[in-house]
Design an enzyme around this catalytic site. Structure first.
Site, PDB file in Angstrom:
ATOM      1  N   LYS A   1       4.033   9.379   8.584  1.00  0.00           N
ATOM      2  CA  LYS A   1       3.785   8.830   9.911  1.00  0.00           C
ATOM      3  C   LYS A   1       4.722   9.420  10.992  1.00  0.00           C
ATOM      4  O   LYS A   1       4.474  10.523  11.439  1.00  0.00           O
ATOM      5  CB  LYS A   1       3.798   7.303   9.847  1.00  0.00           C
ATOM      6  CG  LYS A   1       2.691   6.833   8.862  1.00  0.00           C
ATOM      7  CD  LYS A   1       2.222   5.419   8.972  1.00  0.00           C
ATOM      8  CE  LYS A   1       0.912   5.283   8.179  1.00  0.00           C
ATOM      9  NZ  LYS A   1       0.964   4.434   7.001  1.00  0.00           N
TER      10      LYS A   1
ATOM     11  N   TYR B   1       0.859  -1.192   0.000  1.00  0.00           N
ATOM     12  CA  TYR B   1       0.000   0.000   0.000  1.00  0.00           C
ATOM     13  C   TYR B   1       0.885   1.227   0.000  1.00  0.00           C
ATOM     14  O   TYR B   1       1.847   1.310   0.763  1.00  0.00           O
ATOM     15  CB  TYR B   1      -0.895  -0.006   1.241  1.00  0.00           C
ATOM     16  CG  TYR B   1      -1.796   1.198   1.375  1.00  0.00           C
ATOM     17  CD1 TYR B   1      -2.876   1.384   0.503  1.00  0.00           C
ATOM     18  CD2 TYR B   1      -1.580   2.157   2.360  1.00  0.00           C
ATOM     19  CE1 TYR B   1      -3.708   2.491   0.629  1.00  0.00           C
ATOM     20  CE2 TYR B   1      -2.407   3.263   2.494  1.00  0.00           C
ATOM     21  CZ  TYR B   1      -3.471   3.423   1.618  1.00  0.00           C
ATOM     22  OH  TYR B   1      -4.300   4.512   1.746  1.00  0.00           O
TER      23      TYR B   1
ATOM     24  N   ASP C   1       9.292   3.083  -0.255  1.00  0.00           N
ATOM     25  CA  ASP C   1       8.230   3.721   0.508  1.00  0.00           C
ATOM     26  C   ASP C   1       8.441   3.361   1.974  1.00  0.00           C
ATOM     27  O   ASP C   1       8.071   2.282   2.428  1.00  0.00           O
ATOM     28  CB  ASP C   1       6.857   3.253   0.006  1.00  0.00           C
ATOM     29  CG  ASP C   1       5.725   3.940   0.758  1.00  0.00           C
ATOM     30  OD1 ASP C   1       6.016   4.684   1.724  1.00  0.00           O
ATOM     31  OD2 ASP C   1       4.554   3.722   0.391  1.00  0.00           O
TER      32      ASP C   1
HETATM   33  C1  LIG Z   1       0.288   4.865   5.609  1.00  0.00           C
HETATM   34  C2  LIG Z   1       1.065   4.622   4.373  1.00  0.00           C
HETATM   35  C3  LIG Z   1       1.000   5.487   3.268  1.00  0.00           C
HETATM   36  C4  LIG Z   1       0.010   6.611   3.187  1.00  0.00           C
HETATM   37  O1  LIG Z   1       0.207   7.586   4.146  1.00  0.00           O
HETATM   38  P1  LIG Z   1      -1.035   8.530   4.547  1.00  0.00           P
HETATM   39  O2  LIG Z   1      -0.421   9.520   5.478  1.00  0.00           O
HETATM   40  O3  LIG Z   1      -2.060   7.647   5.166  1.00  0.00           O
HETATM   41  O4  LIG Z   1      -1.524   9.162   3.291  1.00  0.00           O
HETATM   42  C5  LIG Z   1       1.860   5.274   2.214  1.00  0.00           C
HETATM   43  N1  LIG Z   1       2.723   4.239   2.221  1.00  0.00           N
HETATM   44  C6  LIG Z   1       2.804   3.386   3.256  1.00  0.00           C
HETATM   45  C7  LIG Z   1       3.814   2.290   3.222  1.00  0.00           C
HETATM   46  C8  LIG Z   1       1.963   3.534   4.351  1.00  0.00           C
HETATM   47  O5  LIG Z   1       2.007   2.646   5.339  1.00  0.00           O
END
Ligand SMILES: *Cc1c(COP(=O)(O)O)cnc(C)c1O
Length: 430
Positions: A267, A144, A239
């Protein structure tokens, strides 16, 4: 455990908010109950509006590495608020945060702040396309990367839970530029490169998958990704929105000793405020406006209050490297306890751990990738979740989410959770 106020609030919320929530997994839909509405948190504990106390294993889905409401986050926040909350002009603290991030992530020679992880990955891909002049990207099934259109193709987290692996509303035109490979399977990546020579702008990957539960990377797979992308002139994007400042101060790239071309963060770097960041090699990042032709902007990007909370968090982590050792120790304790419970009760389950990241899957198939993850028994998870909640443990309300620990979790918290886990598993085999 009574949760009447939460149930009432949910009925009210559903009148005005789709599904009663502002992000799908919060709805507790997959665990077939009304969500718990939160009043406040302190350290590793979270308190709902009915006054119930839980040990929190969600930690806001990752940001709260120091636990809830740690004074560390708030240092100097009153003063910052008095000065004003947004200027639409540069401030000194943005420079401090950028310096700290680029020092922690040497692969990020330049970094741009945004307001969410979604914005970070969306922007990083635009930059990779602008830099290479190519259209296609490769992502992995079950990973994701936020909810930008082109990334909502076979994505993980809530999309797995709700059985919409590819969102409606994403045009075929957009989806066709997103090629999907299999996590931990280098041949699936090689095949896509062979079928699309000279066309792949970027490979984006969670270096430790954290949105289909937790799936540790095969090191040869990750090294292979680095080699293939390098040879093809493709931008490798890590990511690290979850793993950044969580697996280690320098993220998964420090742990795996692999240098990506670009990195996305989110985060933890906001200390609980809405923040994301993307960055990478200087020549790539110099394509971003105003230096280059890739446009990306944000009214609240680098917001001074969010930057202050983030800076406080990152500075603390930099100066307290023991946080990472301790978190891994706690994760090991959890792993050993859960594993012993699985053996004692004979429940078909797997306990997975990578550094401080853990997940309990209800399957007897060893977890090495997406296919194994999908064998998990979500009905068993639902029962387990409810038992754990009633015993005072807020686990992620879906099977395909990892357990988040914080510096505030104590050994005693975890030992109690292990005991509750044993009872929950016993209920399952009854
Ligand atoms: C949470 C998450 C996102 C998206 O971040 P948001 O602040 O919710 O838009 C993207 N990549 C990874 C790996 C994530 O866990």
């Amino acid at each position: 455990m009574k949760r009447e106020k939460s149930e009432q609030l949910f009925i009210e919320a559903e009148k005005y908010i789709p599904g009663g929530v502002n992000s799908p997994v919060r709805a507790f839909k997959s665990v077939e109950m009304a969500p718990v509405f939160i009043d406040h948190g302190k350290g590793a504990k979270i308190y709902d509006v009915d006054g119930n106390e839980y040990t929190d294993y969600i930690c806001s889905w990752g940001p709260l590495i120091l636990g809830h409401a740690s004074p560390v986050y708030f240092d100097g926040i009153q003063e910052a608020l008095q000065k004003g909350t947004s200027f639409g002009a540069p401030t000194a603290i943005e420079v401090e945060v950028a310096k700290l991030i680029t020092e922690a992530y040497p692969s990020m020679e330049l970094v741009r702040m945004v307001s969410s992880g979604t914005e970070a990955t969306m922007s990083a891909l635009r930059v990779a396309r602008g830099f290479t002049g190519r259209n296609k990207i490769i992502k992995f099934e079950g990973c994701y990367h936020g909810h930008a259109d082109g990334l909502l193709v076979k994505s993980g987290s809530g999309t797995l839970t709700f059985g919409v692996p590819t969102s409606s509303g994403v045009t075929p035109g957009t989806a066709q530029d997103t090629l999907v490979a299999t996590y931990n399977d280098l041949d699936s990546v090689k095949a896509l490169f062979n079928e699309n020579p000279g066309e792949i702008a970027a490979v984006i990957v969670e270096p430790v998958a954290g949105n289909m539960g937790v799936v540790p990377p095969d090191l040869d797979f990750m090294k292979g990704l680095r080699e293939i992308t390098k040879a093809a002139g493709t931008v490798l994007i890590f990511d690290e929105v979850i793993t950044g400042f969580r697996l280690a101060y320098g993220g998964a790239q420090e742990v795996l000793e692999i240098t990506p071309d670009m990195t996305t963060l989110g985060k933890i770097i906001g200390g609980g405020m809405p923040v994301g960041a993307y960055g990478g090699r200087r020549d790539i990042m110099e394509t971003v406006a105003p230096l280059g032709g890739v446009y990306q902007a944000g009214t609240l990007s680098g917001n001074p209050i969010a930057m202050k909370m983030g800076l406080n968090t990152l500075t603390y982590l930099r100066d307290h490297p023991e946080v990472y050792q301790e978190m891994e120790e706690k994760a090991k304790l959890l792993e050993a306890g859960f594993k012993a419970n699985i053996e004692k009760t004979g429940v078909k389950a797997q306990m997975v751990r990578f550094k401080g990241m853990t997940c309990c899957f209800f399957t007897d198939v060893p977890i090495d990738g997406y296919a194994a993850v999908m064998t998990a028994d979500t009905k068993a998870y639902t029962k387990y979740f409810k038992s754990m909640l009633d015993a005072g443990n807020l686990m992620p309300p879906a099977q395909f989410e990892g357990i988040f620990l914080s510096a505030a979790h104590t050994k005693a918290d975890i030992e109690k959770t292990i005991a509750d886990h044993y009872q929950a598993l016993k209920e399952l085999v009854k």
